[in-house]
Design a protein around this motif. Structure first.
Motif, PDB file in Angstrom:
ATOM      1  N   LEU A 181      -5.784   6.377  -3.907  1.00  0.00           N
ATOM      2  CA  LEU A 181      -4.868   7.365  -3.338  1.00  0.00           C
ATOM      3  C   LEU A 181      -5.132   7.552  -1.844  1.00  0.00           C
ATOM      4  N   TYR A 182      -6.415   7.499  -1.467  1.00  0.00           N
ATOM      5  CA  TYR A 182      -6.757   7.653  -0.050  1.00  0.00           C
ATOM      6  C   TYR A 182      -6.186   6.507   0.786  1.00  0.00           C
ATOM      7  N   ALA A 183      -6.312   5.266   0.297  1.00  0.00           N
ATOM      8  CA  ALA A 183      -5.791   4.116   1.031  1.00  0.00           C
ATOM      9  C   ALA A 183      -4.275   4.197   1.175  1.00  0.00           C
ATOM     10  N   VAL A 184      -3.582   4.582   0.097  1.00  0.00           N
ATOM     11  CA  VAL A 184      -2.129   4.719   0.163  1.00  0.00           C
ATOM     12  C   VAL A 184      -1.748   5.833   1.133  1.00  0.00           C
ATOM     13  N   GLY A 185      -2.514   6.935   1.130  1.00  0.00           N
ATOM     14  CA  GLY A 185      -2.230   8.031   2.051  1.00  0.00           C
ATOM     15  C   GLY A 185      -2.395   7.625   3.499  1.00  0.00           C
ATOM     16  N   LEU A 186      -3.443   6.836   3.809  1.00  0.00           N
ATOM     17  CA  LEU A 186      -3.625   6.348   5.181  1.00  0.00           C
ATOM     18  C   LEU A 186      -2.438   5.501   5.631  1.00  0.00           C
ATOM     19  N   PHE A 187      -1.963   4.653   4.735  1.00  0.00           N
ATOM     20  CA  PHE A 187      -0.819   3.806   5.069  1.00  0.00           C
ATOM     21  C   PHE A 187       0.427   4.652   5.306  1.00  0.00           C
ATOM     22  N   ALA A 188       0.628   5.661   4.462  1.00  0.00           N
ATOM     23  CA  ALA A 188       1.833   6.488   4.582  1.00  0.00           C
ATOM     24  C   ALA A 188       1.852   7.236   5.913  1.00  0.00           C
ATOM     25  N   THR A 189       0.719   7.698   6.386  1.00  0.00           N
ATOM     26  CA  THR A 189       0.677   8.453   7.648  1.00  0.00           C
ATOM     27  C   THR A 189       0.843   7.548   8.869  1.00  0.00           C
ATOM     28  N   ALA A 190       0.590   6.252   8.713  1.00  0.00           N
ATOM     29  CA  ALA A 190       0.702   5.323   9.858  1.00  0.00           C
ATOM     30  C   ALA A 190       1.751   4.253   9.599  1.00  0.00           C
ATOM     31  N   TYR A 191       2.744   4.555   8.766  1.00  0.00           N
ATOM     32  CA  TYR A 191       3.729   3.549   8.361  1.00  0.00           C
ATOM     33  C   TYR A 191       4.441   2.942   9.566  1.00  0.00           C
ATOM     34  N   ASP A 192       4.820   3.773  10.539  1.00  0.00           N
ATOM     35  CA  ASP A 192       5.601   3.290  11.683  1.00  0.00           C
ATOM     36  C   ASP A 192       4.805   2.366  12.583  1.00  0.00           C
ATOM     37  N   GLU A 193       3.491   2.360  12.490  1.00  0.00           N
ATOM     38  CA  GLU A 193       2.667   1.530  13.362  1.00  0.00           C
ATOM     39  C   GLU A 193       2.435   0.134  12.797  1.00  0.00           C
ATOM     40  N   PHE A 194       2.835  -0.124  11.553  1.00  0.00           N
ATOM     41  CA  PHE A 194       2.665  -1.442  10.948  1.00  0.00           C
ATOM     42  C   PHE A 194       3.789  -2.362  11.408  1.00  0.00           C
ATOM     43  N   VAL A 195       3.415  -3.587  11.760  1.00  0.00           N
ATOM     44  CA  VAL A 195       4.429  -4.555  12.199  1.00  0.00           C
ATOM     45  C   VAL A 195       5.144  -5.191  11.006  1.00  0.00           C
ATOM     46  N   ARG A 196       4.484  -5.295   9.886  1.00  0.00           N
ATOM     47  CA  ARG A 196       5.085  -5.826   8.653  1.00  0.00           C
ATOM     48  C   ARG A 196       4.744  -4.873   7.504  1.00  0.00           C
ATOM     49  N   PRO A 197       5.360  -3.733   7.482  1.00  0.00           N
ATOM     50  CA  PRO A 197       5.018  -2.751   6.449  1.00  0.00           C
ATOM     51  C   PRO A 197       5.315  -3.231   5.033  1.00  0.00           C
ATOM     52  N   TRP A 198       6.281  -4.127   4.898  1.00  0.00           N
ATOM     53  CA  TRP A 198       6.605  -4.606   3.548  1.00  0.00           C
ATOM     54  C   TRP A 198       5.435  -5.376   2.930  1.00  0.00           C
ATOM     55  N   VAL A 199       4.607  -6.037   3.777  1.00  0.00           N
ATOM     56  CA  VAL A 199       3.411  -6.717   3.253  1.00  0.00           C
ATOM     57  C   VAL A 199       2.431  -5.689   2.690  1.00  0.00           C
ATOM     58  N   ALA A 200       2.247  -4.601   3.425  1.00  0.00           N
ATOM     59  CA  ALA A 200       1.345  -3.542   2.963  1.00  0.00           C
ATOM     60  C   ALA A 200       1.884  -2.886   1.690  1.00  0.00           C
ATOM     61  N   VAL A 201       3.221  -2.655   1.653  1.00  0.00           N
ATOM     62  CA  VAL A 201       3.815  -2.040   0.456  1.00  0.00           C
ATOM     63  C   VAL A 201       3.586  -2.922  -0.774  1.00  0.00           C
ATOM     64  N   ALA A 202       3.794  -4.217  -0.604  1.00  0.00           N
ATOM     65  CA  ALA A 202       3.572  -5.135  -1.729  1.00  0.00           C
ATOM     66  C   ALA A 202       2.109  -5.128  -2.171  1.00  0.00           C
ATOM     67  N   TYR A 203       1.209  -5.106  -1.181  1.00  0.00           N
ATOM     68  CA  TYR A 203      -0.213  -5.099  -1.542  1.00  0.00           C
ATOM     69  C   TYR A 203      -0.592  -3.810  -2.262  1.00  0.00           C
ATOM     70  N   TYR A 204      -0.094  -2.681  -1.759  1.00  0.00           N
ATOM     71  CA  TYR A 204      -0.442  -1.404  -2.406  1.00  0.00           C
ATOM     72  C   TYR A 204       0.151  -1.290  -3.800  1.00  0.00           C
ATOM     73  N   ALA A 205       1.287  -1.906  -4.017  1.00  0.00           N
ATOM     74  CA  ALA A 205       1.855  -1.913  -5.369  1.00  0.00           C
ATOM     75  C   ALA A 205       0.927  -2.656  -6.333  1.00  0.00           C
ATOM     76  N   VAL A 206       0.404  -3.801  -5.841  1.00  0.00           N
ATOM     77  CA  VAL A 206      -0.546  -4.556  -6.667  1.00  0.00           C
ATOM     78  C   VAL A 206      -1.843  -3.764  -6.852  1.00  0.00           C
ATOM     79  N   LEU A 207      -2.321  -3.148  -5.759  1.00  0.00           N
ATOM     80  CA  LEU A 207      -3.578  -2.410  -5.824  1.00  0.00           C
ATOM     81  C   LEU A 207      -3.486  -1.235  -6.806  1.00  0.00           C
ATOM     82  N   CYS A 208      -2.390  -0.476  -6.725  1.00  0.00           N
ATOM     83  CA  CYS A 208      -2.248   0.687  -7.615  1.00  0.00           C
ATOM     84  C   CYS A 208      -2.106   0.246  -9.067  1.00  0.00           C
ATOM     85  N   GLY A 209      -1.289  -0.776  -9.301  1.00  0.00           N
ATOM     86  CA  GLY A 209      -1.133  -1.260 -10.666  1.00  0.00           C
ATOM     87  C   GLY A 209      -2.434  -1.796 -11.241  1.00  0.00           C
ATOM     88  N   TRP A 210      -3.170  -2.545 -10.422  1.00  0.00           N
ATOM     89  CA  TRP A 210      -4.453  -3.105 -10.876  1.00  0.00           C
ATOM     90  C   TRP A 210      -5.474  -1.993 -11.150  1.00  0.00           C
TER      91      TRP A 210
END
Length: 408
Positions: A29-58
């Protein structure tokens, strides 16, 4: 009395597995929260979203895997560490280069430490060192240079995981030692119980055959001699005995196993101790008892009566068949006191120690051993030429050394 086998598993690791389970969920939850607060600073946020989907499911799907050491297999650990390392390396793809160089968090962030700690708890400090080394390499590749903050974080994770792994290994060794000690204690108590039963039956008969055979003479004397030899051999056996090897689970991470044979508690209420002592009264044995019942738990009452019988057997054997004995029963508020006194010649100083060394365990096991197991005591007072007095004390709320209680 019926007996049952009780299996105890000792594992100090189980709290660590429960803590690791909570840690993985919270850090996810902490890792997802960090990403959510800095979403606009990611150059390829869709890569992070895909990774977090795998991370949360796993993380959520594998919670049962980190519930205990048996389910946390090597294959799972390898896959878990792969997801952590992959997330670290994907950080350079998803995040801005400036944030990476400035020491920004990786995609899995501190979730990675949970994967390393799983290695430590499962396999000890060596496994922890291997996992933390792989994570260190991945962090250095992600930053491109050994920056101070990266090195600091890597060293911190490495030291913590190795320390936890070492503590786990020490705890496992301590568990095996404790299991061995408990097994020896259980085996010793069972051996003492068997020795008491044998002393009260077989050894008494053999000793009587030996004495009577010597008196009668002829073929009976030879029979008595053989009975005496068998008595010595049997005393040696019951005083030595064998202690079984303590059981340890096939997977040492599951904790050590101890199997102990326990007596099932008997149904029904207390019994009157006077009824069990009454048969001992006779021409040479006087019984003085209270006018009211003396209630004790059934097992405790039988053991006290058997101890009194053993004391009277010693009177007949050492003071003669014509020696007089007196039994006094006292019903105190918290305990019952039974005193057996005789008018024999007494016991020479040092004779009891010598008898125990020869395997003659009448006093050590049949009297003191019984009272000790009941949480009571047996005190023997003897003055040469003035007879012997045995004082037996047993609490009314009997708690034996295995922690069970038999209430009044």
């Amino acid at each position: 009395m019926a007996k049952r086998e009780r299996v105890m598993r000792m594992s100090v690791e189980q709290p660590l597995w429960r803590a690791l389970t909570a840690y993985r969920v919270l850090t996810m939850l902490y890792a997802v929260g960090l990403f959510a607060t800095a979403y606009d600073e990611f150059v390829r946020p869709w890569v992070a979203v895909a990774y977090y989907a795998v991370l949360c499911g796993w993380t959520l799907a594998t919670l049962p895997r980190v519930a205990n050491a048996a389910r946390c297999t090597k294959r799972f650990l390898a896959a878990d560490l792969t997801i952590a390392v992959t997330g670290i390396l994907l950080t350079t793809v998803a995040d801005a280069h400036e944030r990476v160089q400035a020491g920004g968090p990786t995609l899995p962030s501190i979730w990675t430490a949970g994967s390393v700690l799983a290695f430590a708890i499962k396999g000890g400090w060596r496994w922890a060192a291997l996992a933390s080394s792989l994570v260190a390499v991945a962090n250095l590749v992600e930053r491109g240079s050994p920056a101070r903050d990266t090195v600091h974080n890597v060293i911190l994770v490495c030291i913590a995981s190795v320390a936890i792994g070492y503590v786990v290994e020490v705890a496992r060794a301590s568990e095996r030692t404790l299991a061995r000690a408990l097994e020896i204690e259980a085996a010793t108590r069972e051996r003492e119980r068997l020795a008491r039963d044998i002393h009260d039956s077989v050894l008494q008969v053999l000793a009587m055959v030996q004495r009577r055979g010597a008196v009668i003479g002829g073929e009976a004397a030879e029979l008595g001699r053989m009975a005496g030899e068998q008595e010595v051999a049997l005393r040696t056996l019951v005083s030595g005995g064998l202690v079984p090897v303590s059981r340890v689970s096939e997977d040492a991470a599951e904790g050590a196993l101890v199997r102990a044979v326990e007596e099932e508690p008997e149904p029904g209420g207390p019994v009157d101790l006077r009824a069990l002592l009454a048969p001992y009264a006779g021409a040479t044995v006087s019984l003085a008892e209270p006018g009211a019942p003396v209630p004790l738990a059934p097992a405790a009452a039988r053991e006290v009566a058997a101890a009194v019988g053993a004391a009277l057997d010693n009177v007949r054997r050492h003071a003669g068949e014509d020696a007089r004995a007196w039994i006094l029963v006292e019903d105190e508020p918290d305990e019952v006191i039974v005193t057996v006194r005789d008018d024999g010649p007494g016991i020479p100083e040092g004779r009891l120690v010598q008898a125990e060394g020869e395997g003659r365990l009448g006093v050590a096991l049949s009297i003191r051993g019984r009272l000790r197991d009941l949480g009571g005591s047996a005190e023997l007072i003897s003055v040469p030429g003035q007879g012997t007095e045995v004082e037996l004390k047993v609490p009314k709320d009997v708690t034996d050394t295995r922690g069970k209680a038999e209430q009044r």
